[in-house]
Design a protein around this motif. Structure first.
Motif, PDB file in Angstrom:
ATOM      1  N   THR A 165       0.828  -1.196   0.000  1.00 35.17           N
ATOM      2  CA  THR A 165       0.000   0.000   0.000  1.00 35.17           C
ATOM      3  C   THR A 165       0.866   1.250   0.000  1.00 35.17           C
ATOM      4  O   THR A 165       1.978   1.249   0.534  1.00 35.17           O
ATOM      5  N   ARG A 166       0.355   2.282  -0.639  1.00 33.64           N
ATOM      6  CA  ARG A 166       0.966   3.607  -0.592  1.00 33.64           C
ATOM      7  C   ARG A 166      -0.094   4.635  -0.971  1.00 33.64           C
ATOM      8  O   ARG A 166      -1.075   4.314  -1.634  1.00 33.64           O
ATOM      9  N   GLN A 195       3.207   6.724  -8.275  1.00 33.58           N
ATOM     10  CA  GLN A 195       3.510   6.059  -7.014  1.00 33.58           C
ATOM     11  C   GLN A 195       3.381   4.541  -7.088  1.00 33.58           C
ATOM     12  O   GLN A 195       4.263   3.806  -6.636  1.00 33.58           O
ATOM     13  N   HIS A 196       2.296   4.072  -7.660  1.00 30.32           N
ATOM     14  CA  HIS A 196       2.001   2.644  -7.686  1.00 30.32           C
ATOM     15  C   HIS A 196       3.087   1.835  -8.400  1.00 30.32           C
ATOM     16  O   HIS A 196       3.333   0.671  -8.056  1.00 30.32           O
ATOM     17  N   ASP A 199       5.520  -0.412  -6.400  1.00 31.44           N
ATOM     18  CA  ASP A 199       5.126  -1.750  -5.983  1.00 31.44           C
ATOM     19  C   ASP A 199       5.050  -2.708  -7.166  1.00 31.44           C
ATOM     20  O   ASP A 199       5.372  -3.894  -7.035  1.00 31.44           O
ATOM     21  N   ASP A 244      -3.060   1.927  -4.251  1.00 30.12           N
ATOM     22  CA  ASP A 244      -2.497   3.277  -4.187  1.00 30.12           C
ATOM     23  C   ASP A 244      -3.624   4.290  -4.331  1.00 30.12           C
ATOM     24  O   ASP A 244      -4.591   4.064  -5.063  1.00 30.12           O
ATOM     25  N   PHE A 253       2.245  11.515   2.526  1.00 30.01           N
ATOM     26  CA  PHE A 253       2.567  10.263   1.848  1.00 30.01           C
ATOM     27  C   PHE A 253       2.873   9.162   2.859  1.00 30.01           C
ATOM     28  O   PHE A 253       3.541   9.396   3.867  1.00 30.01           O
ATOM     29  N   SER A 254       2.365   7.961   2.602  1.00 30.18           N
ATOM     30  CA  SER A 254       2.660   6.806   3.447  1.00 30.18           C
ATOM     31  C   SER A 254       2.770   5.563   2.570  1.00 30.18           C
ATOM     32  O   SER A 254       2.301   5.550   1.431  1.00 30.18           O
ATOM     33  N   TYR A 255       3.371   4.520   3.107  1.00 30.25           N
ATOM     34  CA  TYR A 255       3.610   3.307   2.325  1.00 30.25           C
ATOM     35  C   TYR A 255       3.913   2.156   3.269  1.00 30.25           C
ATOM     36  O   TYR A 255       4.184   2.365   4.465  1.00 30.25           O
ATOM     37  N   GLY A 270       6.225   1.592   7.104  1.00 33.08           N
ATOM     38  CA  GLY A 270       6.886   2.789   6.598  1.00 33.08           C
ATOM     39  C   GLY A 270       7.962   3.302   7.520  1.00 33.08           C
ATOM     40  O   GLY A 270       8.820   4.095   7.100  1.00 33.08           O
TER      41      GLY A 270
END
Length: 345
Positions: A165-166, A195-196, A199, A244, A253-255, A270
């Motif tokens: 996840t992000r 972003q995606h 991953d 995402d 922003f988080s991941y 994260g």
């Protein structure tokens, strides 16, 4: 000494510059000779894109040749390599110019927006005998390297499922110097390419190309596409999902990820990676063997080491970066067609 220039001084470009300066201070055989950006304010460390970046103060205190034209910089400066950190839709054009001028090229991810542009970059690197590397930072991110290695070496048995996840977009919304390119479909590619793709690249690196992908996407920004995405990957009997969302208007922003092995589970939030061995035993694994805590530092140092040693990168090969673009395009096709599975040939 490896003489380097930075092309593009937005948020990521200014961050890259700070890393080169750190390497210079540490005595690595590298020297930043020039910086280039179409916005003059960026060259002086004054644009919104460089606000709150550690390198902002360096731009104003260190001496660099400054250019608003890549062509002019390539013509006038004695350079060994150029780090291309421009908006995505300019990656291929700039990288081909750099490689065609006889310089090595580091290019921020994604490689480009389609396979043809990627192929042009690879052909230019091969023709001129130069190093080309794309900055897929998760391949240099300690917590992700740990997961990759455990999935490959079978320490905890087979990896059965993983959820990546992000998301978050507050920094983008508050950054007017980006001129909306990042949320314009034909320039930034939406969440899939912004972003995606991190991953997607990790899944490709760890499990090879999926047989198919099934993706649901939703548009949020008027000129964008697929700003919220959820993807499922067919890789044998593994259950692999990546989500995402760049439509958050206020969240930073988080991941992270959650991975399930036969004899353990791993959760990365994260900040910290925790491994839960069965039964009821958890610990934080040592990660120092995977390099610095800053993945961007690791990737840039690796790129420079390839130049210094006269070898092509094996950790992040250009053809793999092109395959990642192929994979994300397949995801886009699925999303654009209501989530129908897309077979990857």
């Amino acid at each position: 000494m490896i003489n380097v220039a930075i092309c593009g001084l937005g948020r990521m470009g200014s961050y890259h510059l700070g890393i080169y300066e750190r390497l210079m201070d540490e005595g690595f055989d590298v020297c930043v000779k020039a910086i280039c950006d179409v916005e003059k304010d960026a060259l002086d460390g004054l644009s919104t894109a460089t606000m709150n970046q550690a390198s902002q103060r360096h731009i104003s205190t260190r001496t660099y040749a400054k250019y608003t034209s890549l062509d002019e910089m390539l013509q006038n400066e004695e350079l060994d390599a150029v780090d291309v950190v421009t908006p995505t839709f300019l990656h291929s054009e700039c990288a081909v110019k750099v490689l065609g001028s006889g310089r090595h090229c580091m290019c921020e991810k994604p490689m480009a927006l389609d396979e043809a542009e990627c192929r042009a970059m690879i052909d230019a690197a091969v023709k001129n005998g130069k190093v080309l590397m794309i900055g897929h930072c998760l391949r240099f991110w300690r917590e992700y390297i740990w997961l990759h290695d455990r999935a490959v070496d079978g320490t905890y048995g087979e990896l059965r499922s993983a959820y990546f996840t992000r998301g978050g977009f507050a920094d983008h919304v508050n950054n007017p110097s980006w001129h909306d390119w990042i949320i314009t479909a034909e320039q930034g590619g939406g969440a899939l390419f912004d972003q995606h793709i991190h991953d997607s690249d990790f899944i490709l690196w760890t499990f090879s190309m999926p047989e198919s992908v099934t993706v649901r996407g939703r548009k949020y920004f008027p000129k964008s596409k697929n700003d919220i995405v959820s993807a499922q990957y067919a890789c044998g009997d593994k259950i692999l999902t990546a989500h995402d969302n760049i439509a958050y208007s206020a969240l930073p922003f988080s991941y992270g990820y959650t991975a399930d092995f036969e004899r353990a589970s791993a959760v990365f939030d994260g900040q910290k990676l925790t491994v839960y061995e069965k039964p009821q035993n958890s610990f934080v694994p040592a990660l120092s063997c995977y390099g610095d805590s800053d993945a961007y530092y690791n990737e840039i140092k690796y790129f420079l080491s390839c130049i210094k040693d006269g070898r092509q990168p094996t950790r992040c090969m250009p053809v793999e970066s092109m395959d990642t673009v192929k994979l994300v395009r397949a995801e886009e096709h699925s999303a654009d067609n209501g989530g129908v599975p897309f077979l990857i040939k």
